[in-house]
Design a protein around this motif. Structure first.
Motif, short mmCIF file in Angstrom:
data_model
loop_
_atom_site.label_atom_id
_atom_site.label_comp_id
_atom_site.label_asym_id
_atom_site.label_seq_id
_atom_site.Cartn_x
_atom_site.Cartn_y
_atom_site.Cartn_z
N UNK A 84 32.46 40.73 43.75
CA UNK A 84 31.77 41.61 42.83
C UNK A 84 31.01 40.74 41.84
N UNK A 85 29.71 40.95 41.76
CA UNK A 85 28.87 40.03 41.00
C UNK A 85 28.74 40.40 39.54
N UNK A 86 28.48 41.63 39.23
CA UNK A 86 28.14 42.05 37.87
C UNK A 86 29.37 42.53 37.11
N UNK A 87 30.12 41.58 36.55
CA UNK A 87 31.26 41.90 35.70
C UNK A 87 30.89 41.64 34.24
N UNK A 88 31.59 42.25 33.29
CA UNK A 88 31.24 42.04 31.88
C UNK A 88 31.32 40.57 31.47
N UNK A 89 30.46 40.20 30.52
CA UNK A 89 30.50 38.86 29.96
C UNK A 89 29.88 37.79 30.82
N UNK A 90 29.15 38.15 31.88
CA UNK A 90 28.51 37.16 32.72
C UNK A 90 29.43 36.53 33.75
N UNK A 91 30.46 37.23 34.19
CA UNK A 91 31.41 36.69 35.16
C UNK A 91 31.25 37.37 36.51
N UNK A 92 31.79 36.72 37.52
CA UNK A 92 31.76 37.22 38.89
C UNK A 92 33.15 37.08 39.49
N UNK A 93 33.53 38.07 40.30
CA UNK A 93 34.79 37.99 41.03
C UNK A 93 34.50 37.35 42.38
N UNK A 94 35.14 36.22 42.65
CA UNK A 94 34.85 35.46 43.87
C UNK A 94 36.15 35.03 44.53
N UNK A 95 36.01 34.60 45.81
CA UNK A 95 37.15 34.15 46.59
C UNK A 95 36.80 32.82 47.23
N UNK A 96 37.70 31.85 47.13
CA UNK A 96 37.47 30.54 47.73
C UNK A 96 37.80 30.58 49.21
N UNK A 97 37.48 29.48 49.91
CA UNK A 97 37.78 29.39 51.34
C UNK A 97 39.28 29.44 51.60
N UNK A 98 40.07 29.05 50.58
CA UNK A 98 41.52 29.08 50.74
C UNK A 98 42.14 30.43 50.44
N UNK A 99 41.31 31.42 50.10
CA UNK A 99 41.81 32.76 49.85
C UNK A 99 42.14 33.05 48.41
#
Length: 692
Positions: free
Chosen positions: A78-93
């Motif tokens: 999810x890219x557009x989170x409050x405060x300029x943050x993004x929810x991301x997942x690494x290759x390790x999960x």
């Protein structure tokens, strides 16, 4: 409770640093609940966008942030989170938060559907051919979605001593200057289409092209176009001039209370008219001087506007705001000098001195006009990547090897200069203190000489013997240092020695005054050369990050001429700023050395003048009746019983905004506070105090 904290975080402007722990406002929200993380980790492939980390980020586990290295593969959930943050997942999960500007979607660097991006490229620079219609990008201004300005956490300075104590004058910010200046957005996407930029294409034209040349009168007068020549170096449009900040006076307002007003006088060359922003069709008369009245808060407005509209320029620090003792004579004079050094640093910069806000600040002498135009300057959005879109330079003006050498050498040199100037400031303090000691020595010599030729003895507590008996017959009735009455030779000698003692007192006064005033001004001037690393740290960070991007798009695996062209523009800016520092460093140290030598020459000339005048009385022709009239007592004889050998403490320069101040341990402060509170109510206060 969580909803209330979220509302407060979004509605209340932060007085501290929004970049510090910026995820705490929503760390317990739905985005980071354990259940929601598990759910989001199972999102279908249509909602997941592959991306890659642009550079290292060390997240805080307690806030649910990710720690990634440059080049790591990511899935953006999810890219557009409050405060300029993004929810991301690494290759390790691992799932967590990552700043929105710390990654890029993989497709942005791809030149075709069959090109796969490798991890961070380690290939060397490759030199391209000269610019031609086939290899030069046609337009580096790419339409993109409007950028969301990010709050970088400007310091509001509610506790001025805390800033110098803990931070050394720097602002807390977890995001690099490469991000906050808009350089990253410029390199990746270009600048958003704006009317002022869309009027002309930002091509990387050849050095002989009229699009780059300042030969065009219209382009040369446009304050929204900045030109870089070979070097790279900024090409100035206006000659340098000087600004004087003087005549401070205390004013009172019904709304803001008491404040100090300063006169700001700009001294222009006769061929450098000042253009007033509200009347662009007519230039101000070619007057040699323009004086306006400004208070400190108006300097803050100037600095804020420059920071927002010229993010790629290294601005000098503005003096800190003072809350106590701000109307004392010493502070007002120190503040006047700091403001004068600040504004002169601004007008010496080849780009800053023709910025609209600067010419308006120096030229608007009408309070009504000031109130009408300043909101328009402050309401302009931050320039961000748009700043780089209005910078013009010759094609391939940056040599790859020079850019690497600048990255390696500039930081080392600036750090060395900063340490050297700090050491010089300490030595100069000892130098001034030695002049105070020399003043004491000259004064003691004068007192000793006076006590030799008259009955009064110099007060010396260590001497206990009674010298009153030995004073009888020390001088005759004419005041001559002789037992014979009417001795003209001894009378003449006594008067000459007295003139010598008086001259030594005058020399002592010169030493004292020189240390407290002339040398203090020279000592203060060292502040404008101090802490260059803190001023240019953002330029160094940006330059290094752009070099990294430039390596990647120059590699054989991932060629991308458009991004490479924008990288060259940003590198032109950073290296032009390095060149500006180089030129100003030469000017500053030359001015320091010349001012110091001129001051020393003038000081010693005054000393020599007084010593020569005292020397003349020992040689004929003597003044009339010099050996006949009785000797008159010296004005310094009254001080023999209480000599002025304990000088007032030497006034120190006010600290630089980046000087770190010593801080007492918190436990010591608490211990004293508890002791003071309990002292009046309990005899156990001292015992409790020792427990802290």
């Amino acid at each position: 409770m969580h909803e209330e904290s979220k509302a407060n975080a979004s509605d209340t402007p932060l007085d501290f640093d929004s970049g510090l722990n910026s995820s705490t406002a929503w760390v317990a929200s739905e985005h980071l609940d354990a259940d929601s993380l598990d759910t989001r980790s199972d999102l279908d492939g249509d909602a997941v966008h592959p991306a890659r980390a642009l550079y290292d980020f060390e997240g805080k586990v307690e806030f649910g942030e990710l720690s990634v290295c440059a080049g790591d593969e990511l899935d953006v959930l999810e890219e557009d989170l409050p405060g300029g943050w993004t929810l991301a997942r690494t290759a390790g999960g691992e799932v967590g938060l990552l700043p929105r500007t710390y990654y890029t979607f993989t497709s942005e660097f791809a030149t075709g559907p069959d090109v796969c991006l490798s991890p961070r490229s380690t290939s060397r620079f490759t030199r391209r051919q000269a610019s031609d219609p086939d290899t030069t990008p046609r337009n580096s201004t790419i339409a993109a979605a409007p950028l969301i300005p990010q709050n970088t956490g400007e310091w509001h300075n509610l506790f001025p001593s805390f800033r110098r104590t803990l931070l050394g004058g720097r602002t807390l910010n977890r995001f690099s200057a490469f991000v906050t200046s808009g350089a990253e957005a410029w390199v990746l996407k270009g600048a958003p289409e704006e009317p002022e930029i869309a009027k002309s294409k930002h091509d990387r034209a050849a050095s002989t092209s009229s699009a780059w040349s300042l030969g065009d009168e219209e382009d040369g007068d446009d304050p929204n176009k900045h030109f870089i020549e070979a070097g790279p170096a900024w090409k100035p449009k206006l000659p340098s001039f000087e600004v004087l900040v003087h005549s401070p006076s205390k004013r009172t307002s019904a709304l803001s209370g008491s404040f100090t007003m300063y006169s700001v006088t700009s001294v222009f060359p006769l061929d450098a008219p000042l253009r007033i922003p509200e009347d662009d069709d007519e230039a101000a008369p070619r007057s040699s001087r323009i004086t306006v009245q400004r208070r400190f808060s108006q300097f803050v407005v100037l600095h804020t506007a420059l920071t927002r509209r010229l993010p790629g320029i290294a601005l000098p620090p503005l003096p800190e705001k003072q809350y106590a003792g701000r109307f004392s004579d010493d502070f007002v004079e120190a503040r006047r000098g700091d403001l004068e050094r600040y504004i002169n640093k601004i007008v010496r910069h080849p780009i800053l001195r023709y910025a609209e806000i600067v010419t308006f600040f120096l030229g608007c002498d009408n309070e009504t006009e000031w109130k009408r135009w300043i909101p328009q300057h402050l309401l302009l959005p931050p320039a961000g990547p748009s700043f780089y879109a209005i910078v013009y330079h010759p094609a391939y003006n940056v040599d790859a090897e020079d850019a690497v050498h600048a990255d390696e050498g500039f930081e080392t040199h600036v750090q060395a200069v900063g340490k050297g100037v700090q050491a010089l400031r300490g030595v100069f303090l000892k130098y001034r203190e030695s002049r105070i000691e020399m003043s004491k020595a000259e004064r003691l010599l004068s007192y000793s000489l006076l006590s030799l030729i008259n009955p009064k003895q110099l007060a010396q507590p260590e001497r206990d013997e009674d010298v009153s008996a030995s004073q009888k017959g020390l001088v005759n009735e004419s005041g001559a240092w002789c037992w014979r009455e009417g001795c003209e030779d001894c009378l003449r000698l006594t008067k000459s020695l007295q003139r010598t003692a008086d001259a030594l007192q005058s020399v002592a006064d010169l030493y004292d005054n020189h240390a407290r005033h002339s040398l203090l001004a020279t000592h203060e001037s060292l502040k404008k050369m101090a802490h260059p690393m803190q001023v240019y740290d953002g330029i160094i960070q940006t330059h290094r990050a752009i070099l990294s991007r430039y390596r990647e798009v120059q590699s054989d695996e991932n060629p991308n001429d458009e991004i490479a062209g924008r990288c060259e523009t940003a590198l032109n800016v950073t290296m032009a700023e390095m060149d500006t520092y180089h030129n100003q460093k030469v000017e500053d140290f030359e001015a320091f050395a010349k001012d110091h030598l001129d001051g020393e020459i003038a000081f010693y000339e005054q000393v020599l003048s007084r010593l020569r005048a005292a020397r003349k009385v020992f040689e004929p022709p003597y003044p009339a009746d010099y050996g006949l009239t009785p000797r008159q007592p010296s004005i310094y004889e009254r001080e023999l019983e209480n000599p002025r050998l304990h000088a007032e403490p030497l006034c120190q320069p006010c600290p630089h905004v980046y000087d770190s101040a010593p801080m007492r341990p918190v436990t010591a402060a608490i211990q004293e506070g508890v002791g003071m509170l309990l002292a009046s109510t309990s005899a156990r206060a001292s015992a409790l105090g020792k427990l802290w």
